[in-house]
Design a protein around this motif. Structure first.
Motif, PDB file in Angstrom:
ATOM      1  N   ASP A 152      63.472  12.035  27.147  1.00 19.01           N
ATOM      2  CA  ASP A 152      64.351  11.883  28.304  1.00 19.01           C
ATOM      3  C   ASP A 152      63.561  12.185  29.572  1.00 19.01           C
ATOM      4  O   ASP A 152      62.784  13.144  29.624  1.00 19.01           O
ATOM      5  CB  ASP A 152      65.538  12.857  28.195  1.00 19.01           C
ATOM      6  CG  ASP A 152      66.594  12.339  27.221  1.00 19.01           C
ATOM      7  OD1 ASP A 152      66.370  11.284  26.587  1.00 19.01           O
ATOM      8  OD2 ASP A 152      67.645  12.993  27.107  1.00 19.01           O
ATOM      9  N   SER A 181      68.923   9.867  26.742  1.00 12.54           N
ATOM     10  CA  SER A 181      69.497   9.551  25.428  1.00 12.54           C
ATOM     11  C   SER A 181      71.000   9.811  25.334  1.00 12.54           C
ATOM     12  O   SER A 181      71.684   9.200  24.514  1.00 12.54           O
ATOM     13  CB  SER A 181      68.749  10.314  24.327  1.00 12.54           C
ATOM     14  OG  SER A 181      68.676  11.684  24.648  1.00 12.54           O
ATOM     15  N   ARG A 182      71.529  10.688  26.195  1.00 13.98           N
ATOM     16  CA  ARG A 182      72.985  10.939  26.181  1.00 13.98           C
ATOM     17  C   ARG A 182      73.718   9.935  27.064  1.00 13.98           C
ATOM     18  O   ARG A 182      74.647   9.268  26.634  1.00 13.98           O
ATOM     19  CB  ARG A 182      73.271  12.335  26.735  1.00 13.98           C
ATOM     20  CG  ARG A 182      72.906  13.433  25.772  1.00 13.98           C
ATOM     21  CD  ARG A 182      73.291  14.763  26.348  1.00 13.98           C
ATOM     22  NE  ARG A 182      73.577  15.724  25.300  1.00 13.98           N
ATOM     23  CZ  ARG A 182      74.318  16.797  25.465  1.00 13.98           C
ATOM     24  NH1 ARG A 182      74.875  17.053  26.638  1.00 13.98           N
ATOM     25  NH2 ARG A 182      74.519  17.635  24.474  1.00 13.98           N
ATOM     26  N   LYS A 183      73.239   9.850  28.301  1.00 17.94           N
ATOM     27  CA  LYS A 183      73.910   8.987  29.282  1.00 17.94           C
ATOM     28  C   LYS A 183      73.930   7.519  28.842  1.00 17.94           C
ATOM     29  O   LYS A 183      74.902   6.806  29.067  1.00 17.94           O
ATOM     30  CB  LYS A 183      73.188   9.128  30.628  1.00 17.94           C
ATOM     31  CG  LYS A 183      73.880   8.488  31.812  1.00 17.94           C
ATOM     32  CD  LYS A 183      73.171   8.876  33.113  1.00 17.94           C
ATOM     33  CE  LYS A 183      73.784   8.192  34.309  1.00 17.94           C
ATOM     34  NZ  LYS A 183      73.018   8.473  35.549  1.00 17.94           N
ATOM     35  N   TYR A 184      72.821   7.101  28.240  1.00 16.78           N
ATOM     36  CA  TYR A 184      72.702   5.693  27.862  1.00 16.78           C
ATOM     37  C   TYR A 184      72.679   5.514  26.335  1.00 16.78           C
ATOM     38  O   TYR A 184      71.983   4.636  25.804  1.00 16.78           O
ATOM     39  CB  TYR A 184      71.439   5.087  28.492  1.00 16.78           C
ATOM     40  CG  TYR A 184      71.355   5.268  29.986  1.00 16.78           C
ATOM     41  CD1 TYR A 184      72.375   4.801  30.825  1.00 16.78           C
ATOM     42  CD2 TYR A 184      70.269   5.914  30.579  1.00 16.78           C
ATOM     43  CE1 TYR A 184      72.309   4.963  32.201  1.00 16.78           C
ATOM     44  CE2 TYR A 184      70.188   6.076  31.958  1.00 16.78           C
ATOM     45  CZ  TYR A 184      71.208   5.611  32.757  1.00 16.78           C
ATOM     46  OH  TYR A 184      71.140   5.772  34.121  1.00 16.78           O
ATOM     47  N   ALA A 185      73.468   6.349  25.653  1.00 21.29           N
ATOM     48  CA  ALA A 185      73.455   6.351  24.177  1.00 21.29           C
ATOM     49  C   ALA A 185      73.776   4.974  23.582  1.00 21.29           C
ATOM     50  O   ALA A 185      73.214   4.585  22.557  1.00 21.29           O
ATOM     51  CB  ALA A 185      74.446   7.388  23.658  1.00 21.29           C
ATOM     52  N   SER A 186      74.642   4.218  24.257  1.00 20.89           N
ATOM     53  CA  SER A 186      75.068   2.932  23.685  1.00 20.89           C
ATOM     54  C   SER A 186      74.033   1.824  23.873  1.00 20.89           C
ATOM     55  O   SER A 186      74.191   0.725  23.341  1.00 20.89           O
ATOM     56  CB  SER A 186      76.399   2.498  24.304  1.00 20.89           C
ATOM     57  OG  SER A 186      76.218   2.231  25.678  1.00 20.89           O
ATOM     58  N   GLY A 223      69.506   4.592  24.464  1.00 20.52           N
ATOM     59  CA  GLY A 223      69.015   5.710  25.273  1.00 20.52           C
ATOM     60  C   GLY A 223      68.367   5.278  26.576  1.00 20.52           C
ATOM     61  O   GLY A 223      67.838   6.100  27.320  1.00 20.52           O
TER      62      GLY A 223
END
Lengths: 173, 173
Positions: free
Chosen positions: B84, B126-131, B134
């Motif tokens: 990240d 990786s959290r914000k753009y998990a879909s 990442g």
């Protein structure tokens, strides 16, 4: 046709092997190039980008032109001649097709950096290199200086760019 | 033939005009791109070089792929996924012939960076753009974010590179 496919696959594999095995930060073994006595400066691979280029024909390469801090500052100020201490490094790699990128784009159009070919340097020292426009020239292959003969052609080739202090490359905005 | 010569000359002049008038260090006006909310990071133009590339066809460009410190470090270590904070910037310029370089080489083979086309970014969170694996994606033209529609295609296009954390570019040694 088979031969072309084989060459394309071989080039792609070579590019992958190189990319995954040699993430070096610019080899600088300290050996000076002949004629001008120029060495590969440590860390040049991490210098700032001036521009990119592509040569077709026998060279068949992709190029990045990097500069030390003095070079980049001089480009930004836009004042010629370049000050003493300027170093410009031209890195080149084979221009190889990328099967992977072509698939993503859905057409054959992508070329990437394959194995490195050579690194050329221009070093500004207006006193030391007074007879060649203030520039010392060098060429390295795999981190080792190229033979003397190759350097004889540097200055004559750069002479047409005299009005721009013998430097061909413009800064890419 | 006359038309081709005219186009070549016009392209060369455009490249010169751009090179001499806009030695900018990467415009970052703070405007976030749609969908992923990614902004142009200040100073990205001075980031370290990862590799270079060339697209033929409609794109007809020369490319430099630059990375922030985290990106370059990750490439060198060779460990995936990228951490990240990684940001990769793909800059592109029109692929224009260089009359000046062709003269120096004595043959028609030289292409240089002309006017910039656009800048694409990949930002790892990786959290914000998990879909989307990442990664957040963005595209900027003249420093301004491109429209929403253009960004819908980013992730699907990068999906084939899943085994390499959705990044196409290898490090050029």
């Amino acid at each position: 046709m088979k031969r072309i496919v084989f060459v394309l696959i071989a080039a792609t594999i070579m590019a992958c092997v190189v990319a995954f095995t040699a993430p070096a930060s610019g080899r600088a073994n300290g050996e000076a190039a002949p004629v001008f006595g120029v060495k590969l400066p440590p860390g040049y691979r991490d210098w700032k980008l001036i521009s990119v280029a592509h040569e077709e024909g026998d060279l068949n390469d992709l190029r990045a032109i990097l500069g030390n801090e003095m070079a980049v500052k001089a480009y930004r100020v836009g004042k010629l001649p370049f000050p003493d201490g300027t170093v410009i490094a031209r890195l080149a790699w084979s221009h190889v097709p990328s099967e992977q990128n072509n698939k993503a784009f859905g057409r054959v159009q992508s070329f990437v950096a394959g194995p490195p070919t050579n690194v050329q340097l221009m070093v500004k020292d207006s006193r030391k290199y007074a007879s060649t426009g203030g520039w010392g020239f060098a060429q390295f292959k795999d981190g080792k200086p190229d033979e003397k003969a190759a350097l004889k052609t540097c200055f004559p080739c750069h002479e047409p760019a005299k009005a721009r202090d013998f430097v061909f490359t413009n800064y890419a905005p």
